[in-house]
Design an enzyme around this catalytic site. Structure first.
Site, PDB file in Angstrom:
ATOM      1  N   GLY A 246       0.831  -1.202   0.000  1.00 16.55           N
ATOM      2  CA  GLY A 246       0.000   0.000   0.000  1.00 16.55           C
ATOM      3  C   GLY A 246       0.863   1.250   0.000  1.00 16.55           C
ATOM      4  O   GLY A 246       0.751   2.091  -0.863  1.00 16.55           O
ATOM      5  N   GLY A 475       1.107  -5.772   5.009  1.00 20.85           N
ATOM      6  CA  GLY A 475       2.441  -6.356   4.978  1.00 20.85           C
ATOM      7  C   GLY A 475       3.221  -6.035   6.236  1.00 20.85           C
ATOM      8  O   GLY A 475       4.382  -6.406   6.389  1.00 20.85           O
ATOM      9  N   LEU A 635       7.657  -5.317  19.462  1.00 21.99           N
ATOM     10  CA  LEU A 635       6.689  -6.364  19.799  1.00 21.99           C
ATOM     11  C   LEU A 635       6.980  -7.675  19.086  1.00 21.99           C
ATOM     12  O   LEU A 635       6.626  -8.743  19.570  1.00 21.99           O
ATOM     13  CB  LEU A 635       5.264  -5.907  19.470  1.00 21.99           C
ATOM     14  CG  LEU A 635       4.740  -4.741  20.294  1.00 21.99           C
ATOM     15  CD1 LEU A 635       3.259  -4.531  20.029  1.00 21.99           C
ATOM     16  CD2 LEU A 635       4.977  -4.962  21.783  1.00 21.99           C
ATOM     17  N   GLU A 710       7.162   3.444   8.797  1.00 21.07           N
ATOM     18  CA  GLU A 710       7.680   4.403   7.834  1.00 21.07           C
ATOM     19  C   GLU A 710       9.114   4.836   8.069  1.00 21.07           C
ATOM     20  O   GLU A 710       9.820   5.233   7.143  1.00 21.07           O
ATOM     21  CB  GLU A 710       6.750   5.630   7.796  1.00 21.07           C
ATOM     22  CG  GLU A 710       5.495   5.302   7.031  1.00 21.07           C
ATOM     23  CD  GLU A 710       4.308   6.183   7.386  1.00 21.07           C
ATOM     24  OE1 GLU A 710       4.027   7.098   6.634  1.00 21.07           O
ATOM     25  OE2 GLU A 710       3.669   5.934   8.423  1.00 21.07           O
TER      26      GLU A 710
HETATM   27 MO1  MOS Z   1       1.537   5.579   5.131  1.00 22.77          MO
HETATM   28  S1  MOS Z   1       2.154   6.960   3.715  1.00 22.77           S
HETATM   29  O1  MOS Z   1       0.918   6.609   6.330  1.00 22.77           O
HETATM   30  O2  MOS Z   1       0.469   4.476   4.466  1.00 22.77           O
END
Ligand code: MOS
Length: 752
Positions: A246, A475, A635, A710
């Site tokens: 995504g 993912g 985790l 991220e």
């Molecule tokens: Mo991310 S760019 O917050 O799916």
């Protein structure tokens, strides 16, 4: 592993791994049968102008065509309120097919539905379109481009100046610094290129819509779709158990999904639309390009006194989008007393930009962390030492301390692993035959976000449990972590717990974006498990047939599938069985309190990179990467590491390959396939060593876990650029770094 309860923090393999590698996982486009009709998009072949003729006569005569919509037969759709906090947001914020105006190449100008995909596609080809063409705005990186100032950047003013002494003259402070550097950096437009292109199957049952749609945001897409169609939210169910990537482009609703839902209602047939790879480039968002200027003024001892970071990012005429490259990096990453950031937009004739993995930080940290290296050179200071001299314990913008910040440890761990202390201060000092070898580093950061979310835990009479939440696993490992957290909280083995997600009918949760799913959803899972245990304890201690009869609530324990009080115990499911129940369940929500007022929450990291640049060909090979991350408590060591290496590989692509190019005449994206839009393949990826500080951030949430989705991508491109400089003495400031760019600036043009 199968019987372990206490798995939190350990390396647990994905519980959905087998489904994925055997092909058993069902994706949106895998929905078949049920008399599905197929749709095809008709797209504009000009970049700007209007449609003067749209002749559908031949197309509509084609046997098997069921419906054809365009501005001449406009679908009735509604624009939504467009508010992220309400979970209501469109990718492209203008209704499709409502007028003859063309604002970008590849804009959807028609929607055909037919009995088969082949017929729909053939019909689209039979539509005759004529245009009145105007020159599109495409160029943005050259001086003189027209710009606009956005109303806000990341909820702050577009131009923001902070001086240590109020009312001080920022420009004079910058001017007066002992050592100054100024440089401009460019990052091109980029695309997410998720393996799975966008797909939708829309199906109505009376007035209720089931939308199988690529989705990182179950409840957001549910609300948005309901508003777009003009129906109540309860009438829309969005289902998406699996995503093939995504990276931000599957959070919002994009118009093909809404057109499919609309057409399905009109035709009383399920309608399927799958975007082609080429169409994803202009239909489903991209990361804007940025042109960023950094001005740093420091004292001779390497303390930065003033920093100005100005950004020009690309936006689109159809939808304004701001990539907050300076506002989310330079305002608080270093301890700089005087800061100015400013943001402008170049409005292009392209499709709507959208979020792409660490929007803001990714281009922003490339510029900031490249400039830090350039300042280190100007000062004659080691680049890592410069970062330590300007280390921030306080968020000077928010005026609160950073919470549990262990970035120093990341620098130390990464430096030790890569052998930073052996690095020569001068470039071009190390060779291996024809290969020049260099080391570079850069910092990484991403905010710790948390939003209200809820979860449900059900204990079944067979002794298994199901944990559910309308969150997603794009993912990231969410299925696995939900299973782990619920198993631990309930005192059940991992293989007795199953996770459900990717369905808007589950208890609502926030977007699977902003690296906040673990932090947001897991406290709700814990709360639901605690609530379930209270219910179970109440049943058991009141049940005359239970060995726990009469035990006090606070004596009751749960472990190894047993409920116990001291020596008295029985299997948990026995309590449910005797009560004549099929299951016992509890749903709870969890939301952040006011801790955000007292602390600034971030994840941090440092990347250390070794590159080899071929002296004769300029070929760049990244030969080693060490990424040390402070994401709070880890985790699941395996899925967390996977998140970091996935991000790092994205960063390698950004550094060396990825670039979406627009044709200057037509504004067509000419790199709209995986042959032209390059991303790293296995052969491009060196060993990536990942370290975690693994220290809980207990100010943040009860688990102490911040985000990891991220941060891995941020800083990588700068670390590579810094390493390329160290190898070659050539500073490349515009991405991607290619052999040509190195040769352009090489001391001897014939060889690097
Ligand atoms: Mo991310 S760019 O917050 O799916």
């Amino acid at each position: 592993m199968a019987n372990e309860t206490n798995t939190l923090g350990k390396s647990v393999s994905r519980v959905d791994g087998r489904l994925k590698v055997t092909g058993a996982a069902r994706y949106a486009a895998d929905q078949t049968g049920r008399n599905i009709a197929h749709a095809w998009l008709i797209k504009s072949r000009i970049g700007r102008g209007r449609i003067t003729a749209f002749d559908t006569a031949e197309a509509e005569k084609l046997p098997g065509v069921l419906g054809l919509w365009s501005h001449k037969k406009a679908p009735r759709l509604f624009l939504t309120g467009d508010n992220f906090m309400d979970g209501n947001i469109l990718g492209e914020k203008a209704l499709p097919l409502q007028n003859d105006q063309i604002l970008y190449h590849g804009q959807t100008i028609g929607f055909v539905v037919a009995e088969s995909l082949e017929i729909a596609r053939q019909a689209a080809g039979l539509v005759r379109v004529r245009y009145e063409e105007k020159p599109p705005v495409v160029a943005w990186e050259k001086p003189g481009v027209k710009t606009v100032e956005p109303a806000q950047v990341d909820f702050q003013p577009a131009k923001l100046t902070r001086t240590a002494e109020s009312g001080a003259d920022f420009a004079a402070l910058l001017d007066g610094a002992e050592v100054k550097v100024e440089a401009t950096y460019l990052t091109p437009l980029q695309h997410h290129v998720a393996m799975e292109p966008h797909a939708t199957v829309a199906e109505w049952d009376d007035d209720r819509l089931t939308l199988h749609n690529c989705s990182q945001w179950m409840t957001g897409q549910q609300r948005t779709m309901a508003e777009v169609l003009g129906i109540p939210s309860e009438c829309v169910r969005v289902v998406c158990p699996f995503l093939g990537g995504g990276f931000g482009c599957k959070a919002t609703i994009w118009w093909p999904a809404a057109l499919a839902a609309f057409a399905a209602r009109e035709l009383k047939r399920a309608v399927k639309i799958v975007t082609t790879r080429e169409q994803t480039f202009n239909t489903n968002g991209h990361r804007p390009g940025t042109l960023q200027t950094l001005q740093l003024g420091a004292s001779k001892d390497g303390r930065i006194q003033a920093l100005r970071h100005t950004v020009l990012s690309t936006s689109s005429e159809i939808t304004e989008f701001v990539e907050p490259a300076a506002h989310r990096t330079s305002v608080n990453f270093y301890s700089v007393p005087n800061v100015e950031v400013a943001h402008k937009l170049a409005v292009l004739n392209v499709g709507a930009p959208t979020w792409m993995r660490a929007p803001g930080e990714t281009p922003g940290m490339f510029a900031l962390e490249s400039a830090m290296d350039e300042l280190a050179l100007a000062l004659g200071t080691d680049p890592l030492e410069l970062r330590l001299r300007n280390y921030a314990e306080q968020d000077l913008q928010k005026k609160v301390p950073f919470s549990f910040k262990h970035l120093r440890e990341c620098y130390e761990k990464g430096a030790a692993a890569i052998g930073w202390s052996e690095r020569s201060p001068e470039p071009r000092q190390k060779r291996d035959g024809d290969w020049l070898i260099g080391l570079g580093m850069a910092s990484a950061c991403y905010p710790g976000y948390r939003m209200p979310s809820s979860a449900r835990v059900r204990l079944l009479a067979d002794g298994t449990a199901v944990v559910g939440s309308a969150t997603h696993d794009l993912g990231t490992g969410m299925y696995t972590i939900m299973t782990q957290v619920a198993a631990e909280a309930l005192g059940l083995p991992l293989d007795k717990v199953r996770a459900e997600l990717g369905d808007s009918s589950l208890p609502p949760a926030t977007v699977a974006g902003g690296s906040m799913s673990t932090a947001s959803v897991m406290p709700a899972v814990q709360a639901a498990a605690a609530s379930l245990k209270r219910k179970l304890a109440a049943l058991a201690t009141r049940d005359p047939k239970s060995p726990l009869k009469g035990a006090k609530a606070d004596e009751v324990q749960f472990a190894d599938g047993q409920i116990s009080a001291g020596e008295r115990r029985e299997p948990m499911q026995a309590v449910i069985g005797r009560a004549g129940l099929a299951a016992l369940e509890a749903t709870e929500s969890s939301a952040p309190g006011d801790e955000g007022k007292k602390y600034s929450f971030y994840s941090y990291g440092a990347h250390f990179v070794e590159v080899k640049v071929h002296a004769l060909t300029g070929e760049i090979r990244v030969s080693r990467i060490v990424s040390a991350m402070d994401i709070g408590r880890v985790l699941n060591a395996k899925t967390a590491r996977s998140q970091v290496i996935g991000g790092v590989i994205g960063g390698l692509g950004m550094a060396l390959m990825e670039e979406s190019l627009l044709d200057p005449k037509t504004a067509r994206i000419v790199t709209a396939d995986l042959g032209a839009y390059h991303v790293p393949v296995n052969a491009d990826v060196p060993p990536i060593e990942v370290f975690f500080t693994d220290k809980p951030d207990l100010n943040f949430n009860p688990l102490g876990a911040r985000g990891v989705g991220e941060i891995g991508i941020t800083g990588v491109a700068a670390a590579v650029a810094n390493a390329v400089w160290h190898a070659t003495g050539v500073r490349v400031r515009d991405l991607p770094i290619t052999p040509e760019k190195i040769f352009e600036q090489a001391p001897a043009r014939a060889a690097v």
